[in-house]
Design an enzyme around this catalytic site. Structure first.
Site, PDB file in Angstrom:
ATOM      1  CB  THR A 537      66.152  -9.463 -74.538  1.00  0.00           C
ATOM      2  OG1 THR A 537      65.766 -10.868 -74.778  1.00  0.00           O
ATOM      3  CG2 THR A 537      64.789  -8.422 -74.862  1.00  0.00           C
ATOM      4  CD  GLU A 729      69.247 -18.460 -71.719  1.00  0.00           C
ATOM      5  OE1 GLU A 729      69.791 -17.413 -72.057  1.00  0.00           O
ATOM      6  OE2 GLU A 729      68.932 -19.393 -72.256  1.00  0.00           O
TER       7      GLU A 729
END
Lengths: 772, 325
Positions: A537, A729
């Site tokens: 993002t 992540e």
């Protein structure tokens, strides 16, 4: 000008070549030396007060006038065939508007390549019928009044059962539960030869569980039609993917579908696309002429809303006496559910982490009777890193080389899987800082025994993508009072995207953070933005917001030149400083930002930006290392994680506060997988025993150790114009491996199965005592 | 949830009259409501006990401690007045180790003794297990890592209460009122192995009510310790727990009760371990012997053999803490 190019695109460890549209941003990147005011500073979330005071409206909070409630009847069997359904009693109950099932079908029958209400129910919780009623209790009564007769079918509940010689098929009409019977094979060099050359070898097998995402906000859809226009509020990671998939399924133009996700209560990979609940809510709203709300219960969320696929893995590593790796083989089987794909890149770390010339990896997806396995925060890499980094520790032990030293001896200066250079790799620094902060080199001086408690240390490495890329667009609008609106098509899934993008716009425009409003999570006003997945993002949308702000500024510079009476001023001659637009050749010549905005008045000055391409022929990756310290009670099997030191290289850190939040969250989620989280299935019935938050255990705050976070906070200026990469992540990837290595260091027995419950610890100790 | 009638009782007599076969008393509701939401219980009437003043309060008289059935678990942990802390330490510790702060503020002592097992087959509305009237125990051959290793025959549940384990170590009694009047039952007799015909964990009748828990005044110098082992640090039921209450005089164990949780359908007295300790000095060797003996008679299932070792670890830990104290 946009142009079509063939480019390598990385997503969640898969690199594919695709045609994409790229457009040059035309701005110099913020490099390491860039003097920035807002970017890089800790900033409280711009929407923090709204979130903590309850003013933020999440999808599950919505109550529209005239809204109806939809609920789903779900299969009580792990594998069954519907013999008959009688919903007449349910339909005649007061307050019931609509009942759909396979004998009374909705206007469309297929979604996502499957029947909405198939005759074969291939997992517990598969949709059997939809009820739409005035309220929740009327809907529940109607569900209870539907009479379904099922024929139970044989099922396979886990990888072992699915792969057994005489296993029944998880899905009728298939004759092999292996989704890709040959496996996905990758080979570089010659593994067999490397294995021959090895002076020391390690072979170990590992097991990781099915793990549920357990987001605080369940999957939810609220759908409303106004004429032929559909508005869908969806708890989603990808408003644009929900829009396109719903429009296609309903066969209506894209411009008739608006998807909104303003605030979001977590997803972790389970909400990348619309679900069956989404299309059913949209269809039911059209059929009833009233808004329809469909919110999954906690039980449904835990039972059928996706899971990290369980894995069985075998790792073989060969090395010379000096620790140089000669061969790695990594085989992985993944529990993909009844309708899963071939699997996530569990073997990715074995291909990418170390400079080993001979590597063979084999992956296979396996069907079993459960809902679909889905991406879950660094899918594959968490499991694969656990196996590889535990095997590396065993190798270090056999070689009597310090685990950190072994990793340094096999450090990959360039990407070993593709032979390409990295834009930046700060892993060596991460190792060094982590070793210092965790006391790694002095660990042997600390007493290891205290009554039944044994202390241990472990570490593990992290590699992941996170470079983002095109396509992504943004628009910046200048308002007459000198504030700006940023319209961008991404969504803030709880990571702080709204705040980081506001910082980037404020930085570029020379405005305070309060002068920028970021509008996201809405397909109507915003241009396209990518799904929030693969840590892409910020690295995708951040440069775009910067480019749009710069485009807006260029027009403002042009106007400023006219206002200041500078003939033919090049807009590059201007810069912003302290709220002024300053003429470079003579900094005394300046005009206030707000004055230019006021001049614009009714005219709307709009800047737009598109994401430029990633550098060709180079790999954009994130890296990191975590060091864990644990205490294990050898009498009771309790594991106390005392401290985790995390050091990650994610390029420039835009907001140290929200970035640290991501690391805390990733580590805590990683500790859950390490110590307690697992979907457990009964082998006699195939039913899940953990579809609630009592038996599916996520960590409480009492389980959280001291966590020390640091970043190799240096711009990756080659990667993109803001020099930042994703951080969502990376932090979960090394945690289970680091903790497992620490536990094994403490008790002297290798734990190969997650989660490491007291049972697993005590069984391992008993096994060693029994000489197994 | 099925519709039900709701009644408020203001006296114990009124509550007992309102109870019956398809009725349930409601106090904190932390278990009852969950069972009703899952459809595992569908009473026609729920009788709230919250408005009965006689069920509240903690008192110490010359015989011992009287705790009203509506005493919350947080009352047991927060109303330290020194004496309670000293005399009922094992109970306070057990209460503090229970559930979460939110639950402890709502959950009552009476309800805690009456809570149903957490067995994931019993709690799953889709499995018709033996305890719910079915024909077999799914845990016997199923996923039984959390199930019983002691005393189980047909059904392999474990009792979920922490305070019950501590109360049995304190030799507590339960005051019960029914249509025939009141009776007092020793906690050891209050719990019962679920039997064919009475698939229940206690001897309490459907029209009976716990009004009070009585703990005989522990002699001065008696001490207790509660050790609980869980998979998660908070808000988790015991894999195994151990409550040990001990009196030592002249370096000799005068009296001792060793009670285990998480191993049987009721709090389980480790009588062999008690026998090994009584009359002896609490030495390291004696502790090890007693810890090993505490799992005597264990008959583990496929997945819960680790509990044998865990029982020994928990009892050993409790005894070592008492030795240090």
């Amino acid at each position: 000008m946009p142009r079509i190019e063939k480019r390598e695109v990385e997503f969640e460890g898969q690199v594919t070549e695709r045609e994409i549209i790229v457009e040059e941003e035309g701005i110099a990147p913020w490099d390491e030396g860039a003097q920035l005011r807002v970017v890089g500073q800790p900033a409280r979330r711009v929407d923090g007060p709204a979130r903590v005071t309850g003013q933020a409206v999440y999808t599950t909070d919505l109550r529209l006038p005239g809204q109806l409630t939809a609920k789903l009847l779900r299969s009580p069997h792990s594998h069954a065939r519907i013999v008959s359904i009688d919903s007449s009693a349910a339909e005649s109950l007061p307050g019931v508007h609509l009942v759909w099932h396979r004998e009374h079908l909705p206007p469309i029958v297929y979604f996502d390549g499957r029947e909405l209400f198939p005759i074969e129910l291939a997992y517990e919780g598969a949709e059997v019928a939809l009820v739409v009623a005035e309220d929740e209790s009327a809907a529940e009564e109607a569900l209870a009044a539907i009479d379904v007769s099922y024929e139970k079918l044989p099922f396979v509940e886990d990888l072992d059962a699915a792969l057994a010689e005489d296993a029944p098929p998880a899905l009728l009409g298939t004759d092999d539960n292996r989704i890709n019977p040959q496996g996905q094979v990758y080979e570089r060099g010659d593994f067999d030869q490397g294995w021959e050359e090895a002076e020391v070898t390690v072979v170990f097998s590992f097991v990781t569980p099915n793990a549920a995402h357990s987001a605080l906000e369940p999957h939810a859809t609220v759908a409303r039609w106004e004429g032929n226009e559909l508005t869908v509020w969806e708890s989603t990671q990808g408003v644009f993917s929900v829009r396109s998939e719903l429009a296609e399924a309903l066969d209506i133009p894209y411009d008739r579908v608006r998807v909104i996700c303003d605030y979001m209560g977590g997803a972790f990979g389970a909400k990348q696309r619309p679900g069956r609940h989404s299309i059913l809510a949209a269809l039911a709203a059209r059929a009833t002429g009233r808004p329809v709300r469909l919110v999954l219960s906690r039980r449904e969320e835990q039972l059928v809303s996706g899971y990290r696929p369980a894995s069985k893995q075998t790792v073989r590593i060969g090395a010379r006496e000096d620790g140089t790796l000669t061969a790695i083989e990594h085989r992985a089987w993944q529990h993909m559910g009844a309708f899963g794909h071939r699997g996530y890149v569990v073997v990715g770390p074995s291909r990418e982490l170390y400079a080993c010339p001979n590597v063979r990896t084999v992956m296979q997806g396996v069907r079993a009777n459960m809902d679909r396995g889905r991406a879950f925060r660094a899918p594959g890499y968490v499991e694969g890193t656990f196996a590889l980094e535990c095997a590396m520790d065993v190798l270090a032990q056999r070689l009597e080389i310090d685990p950190l030293e072994l990793r340094l001896r096999n450090y990959a200066e360039t990407d070993p899987s593709r032979g390409q250079a990295y834009t930046r790799k700060g892993l060596r620094e991460a190792y060094e800082i982590g070793a210092q902060r965790s006391g790694w080199r002095d660990r042997h001086e600390v007493p290891r025994e205290d009554g039944p408690w044994r202390r241990g240390w472990g570490m593990a490495s992290q590699i992941w993508g996170g470079g983002g890329g095109p396509p992504a667009n943004a628009i910046v609008k200048l308002l007459p009072d000198g504030t700006v609106e940023v319209l961008v098509g991404v969504q803030d899934i709880g990571t702080g995207t709204r705040t980081a993008l506001a910082q980037i716009a404020a930085e570029e425009l020379g405005l305070p953070l309060t002068g920028v409003r970021v509008v996201l999570g809405d397909t109507l006003p915003a241009p396209y933005g990518p799904t929030s997945a693969g840590s892409q993002t910020l690295a995708s949308a951040g440069p775009v917001v910067r480019a749009a702000a710069r485009a807006c500024l260029r027009d403002m510079f042009d106007l400023a030149g006219q206002m200041l009476g500078i003939e033919d001023a090049d807009d590059e001659a201007f810069f912003v400083e302290d709220g002024d637009l300053v003429y470079g050749p003579d900094p005394e010549v300046r005009v206030e930002f707000v004055d230019v905005a006021a001049k614009v008045d009714g005219y709307t000055l709009v800047g737009d930006g598109a994401r430029g391409p990633n550098p060709e022929g180079k790999r954009v990756n994130t890296f990191g290392a975590q060091f864990a310290q644990v205490a294990v009670n050898v009498d009771t099997g309790q594991v106390q994680v005392l401290k985790v030191v995390a050091v990650h290289d994610v390029g420039r850190v835009v907001n140290p506060m929200t970035a640290s939040n991501q690391v805390y969250g990733g580590i805590i989620q990683g500790l859950g997988l390490s110590r307690m989280e697992a979907r457990i299935v009964d082998s006699e019935t195939g039913l899940q025993l953990t579809s609630n938050l009592e038996t599916y255990k996520v960590p409480t705050i009492m389980d959280v150790p001291e966590i020390e976070v640091s970043f190799i906070d240096r711009a990756d200026a080659e990667a993109n114009s803001i020099g930042a990469k994703g951080v969502g992540e990376p932090p979960i990837i090394p945690t289970p491996a680091a903790v497992a290595n620490a536990v094994s260091d403490a008790i002297g027995v290798r734990i190969t199965d997650l989660p490491m419950t007291p049972r697993r610890i005590l069984d391992a100790i008993s096994g060693r005592e029994a000489g197994e | 949830m099925k519709r039900f009638a709701y009644a408020r009782a203001s006296t114990v007599e009124g509550a007992v009259q309102a109870l019956g076969d398809s009725c349930r008393p409601l106090a904190g509701g932390t278990d009852l409501i969950g069972l009703m939401k899952k459809g595992l219980l569908a009473p026609e009437r729920v009788v709230s006990l919250k408005g009965i003043p006689a069920l509240r309060g903690i008192e110490r008289d010359e015989d011992g401690w009287r705790m009203g059935a509506l005493t919350t678990l947080s009352d047991l942990t927060e109303r330290y007045d020194g004496v309670m802390d000293r005399e009922l330490g094992v109970l306070s510790q057990a209460a503090l180790e229970s559930a979460s702060p939110q639950l402890r503020h709502a959950a009552t002592l009476g309800g805690n003794l009456m809570q149903r097992p957490r067995c994931w087959y019993f709690r799953n509305p889709l499995t018709h297990c033996w305890l719910k009237g079915g024909d077999h125990c799914f845990a016997a051959v199923g996923k039984n890592a959390h199930h019983a290793i002691l005393g189980a025959d047909t059904c392999h549940i474990v009792h979920p209460s922490d305070p019950a384990v501590a109360l049995l170590a304190l030799d507590a009694e339960v005051e019960v009122v029914g249509p025939e009047g009141s009776r007092r039952i020793g906690l050891g007799e209050f719990f019962a192995e679920p039997q064919r015909g009475a698939r229940s964990e206690t001897v309490l009748g459907a029209d009976e009510l716990i009004t009070e828990v009585f703990v005989p005044g522990p002699p001065a110098g008696a001490q207790g310790v509660y050790v609980k082992v869980t998979e998660r640090a908070s808000w988790d039921f015991a894999l195994v727990s151990a409550a040990v209450q001990i009196e030592i005089s002249d370096d000799e164990v005068e009296a001792v009760r060793v009670v285990l949780g998480g191993v049987a359908s009721m709090p389980w007295r480790a009588r062999e371990a008690e026998g090994l300790l009584r009359g002896k000095a609490l030495t390291a060797e004696r502790i090890e012997e007693a810890a090993t003996a505490s799992s005597a008679g264990a008959a583990p299932l496929s997945d819960n053999g680790y509990k044998v070792r865990l029982v020994e670890g928990a009892v050993g830990e409790a005894l070592r803490r008492l030795k240090r104290a």
